[in-house]
Design an enzyme around this catalytic site. Sequence first.
Site, PDB file in Angstrom:
ATOM      1  CG  ASN A  31     -18.766  -2.506 -19.675  1.00  0.00           C
ATOM      2  OD1 ASN A  31     -19.052  -3.695 -19.482  1.00  0.00           O
ATOM      3  ND2 ASN A  31     -18.101  -1.785 -18.797  1.00  0.00           N
ATOM      4  CE  LYS A  50     -20.640   0.001 -16.791  1.00  0.00           C
ATOM      5  NZ  LYS A  50     -20.617   1.254 -16.055  1.00  0.00           N
ATOM      6  CG  HIS A  88     -15.028  -0.346 -16.168  1.00  0.00           C
ATOM      7  ND1 HIS A  88     -15.698   0.086 -15.051  1.00  0.00           N
ATOM      8  CD2 HIS A  88     -15.681   0.179 -17.230  1.00  0.00           C
ATOM      9  CE1 HIS A  88     -16.724   0.842 -15.432  1.00  0.00           C
ATOM     10  NE2 HIS A  88     -16.739   0.911 -16.750  1.00  0.00           N
ATOM     11  CD  GLU A 118     -18.766  -0.004 -13.201  1.00  0.00           C
ATOM     12  OE1 GLU A 118     -18.876  -1.089 -13.782  1.00  0.00           O
ATOM     13  OE2 GLU A 118     -19.365   1.034 -13.563  1.00  0.00           O
ATOM     14  CD  GLU A 132     -15.554   3.970 -19.346  1.00  0.00           C
ATOM     15  OE1 GLU A 132     -16.502   3.866 -20.118  1.00  0.00           O
ATOM     16  OE2 GLU A 132     -15.369   3.198 -18.390  1.00  0.00           O
ATOM     17  N   GLY A 137     -22.595   6.229 -15.311  1.00  0.00           N
ATOM     18  CA  GLY A 137     -23.872   5.812 -14.749  1.00  0.00           C
ATOM     19  C   GLY A 137     -24.587   6.902 -13.969  1.00  0.00           C
ATOM     20  CB  SER A 189     -23.749   9.666 -18.768  1.00  0.00           C
ATOM     21  OG  SER A 189     -23.799   9.207 -17.420  1.00  0.00           O
TER      22      SER A 189
HETATM   23  O1  LIG Z   1     -17.958   1.099 -19.519  1.00  0.00           O
HETATM   24  C1  LIG Z   1     -18.839   1.956 -19.604  1.00  0.00           C
HETATM   25  C2  LIG Z   1     -18.891   3.058 -18.695  1.00  0.00           C
HETATM   26  O2  LIG Z   1     -18.709   2.664 -17.373  1.00  0.00           O
HETATM   27  C3  LIG Z   1     -20.019   4.016 -18.905  1.00  0.00           C
HETATM   28  O3  LIG Z   1     -21.203   3.588 -18.314  1.00  0.00           O
HETATM   29  P1  LIG Z   1     -22.528   4.463 -18.551  1.00  0.00           P
HETATM   30  O4  LIG Z   1     -22.648   4.666 -20.031  1.00  0.00           O
HETATM   31  O5  LIG Z   1     -23.639   3.661 -17.973  1.00  0.00           O
HETATM   32  O6  LIG Z   1     -22.316   5.766 -17.844  1.00  0.00           O
END
Ligand SMILES: O=C[C@H](O)COP(=O)(O)O
Length: 248
Positions: free
Chosen positions: A10, A12, A94, A96, A165, A171, A211
Amino acid sequence: MGRKFVVGGNWKMNGDKNTIHEIITTLSNGPLDPNVEVVIGIPAIYLAYVQSIVPDNLKVAAQNCWKVEKGAFTGEISPAMIKDVGSEWVILGHSERRTIFKETDELVAEKVAHALATGLKVIACIGETLEEREAGKTEEVVFRQTLPLIAAIGDNWDRVVLAYEPVWAIGTGKTASPAQAQEVHAALRNWLVSNASPAVAEAVRIQYGGSVTAANAKELAACPDIDGFLVGGASLKPEFVDIVNATM
Ligand SMILES: O=C[C@H](O)COP(=O)(O)O
């Protein structure tokens, strides 16, 4: 039959044409385990561009969409548009989207239903906040978020991947331990036995996200109920290749 490992990247709201070209070149060179399904989630504005340069072994996802085909919804994109540019997947719900853009469980379910009706495949995200985990509410939250998806998905479970998640792991560099992730995945699968069906519970793939890096992917991938990852930050880096190959 075993569940095919599925790894999502992803991106983002990251990337530009130059860096996207670099990432796709890295992924094209791989080599990527041919037994793993790989889906990359692209900012909407670059979907068509990525679709035009991506090799066959990489599938492309939008990161969101609206719940109807077309109309006066300024700034939104529809599943029909995602399909029209050749992409097969959409990531929905998601954390977010849920926290920053205030998407409710019901809205996420409506989006999932319409995306599936249009023929897309869906990665549907769920997961608890740190506060909810510390209050002992992890399973309650995950089940509450999944419940409206059951009716929305109907008979289309073969086109759905669930992504667990935990919000506190996204993150932050704080990955859920393999034991923590496995515990929630197993509980969710068990919940699906009675709330969807035993066949759905057995077949549905549940990704872990939060993460994930090349350093922790193998240990997480070894857990029996972890069927893949949804990767954020590390999906923009060459180590994404190692994450895809974590089960080799
Ligand atoms: O969609 C992915 C997740 O929000 C994980 O993000 P991350 O790997 O940066 O923690």
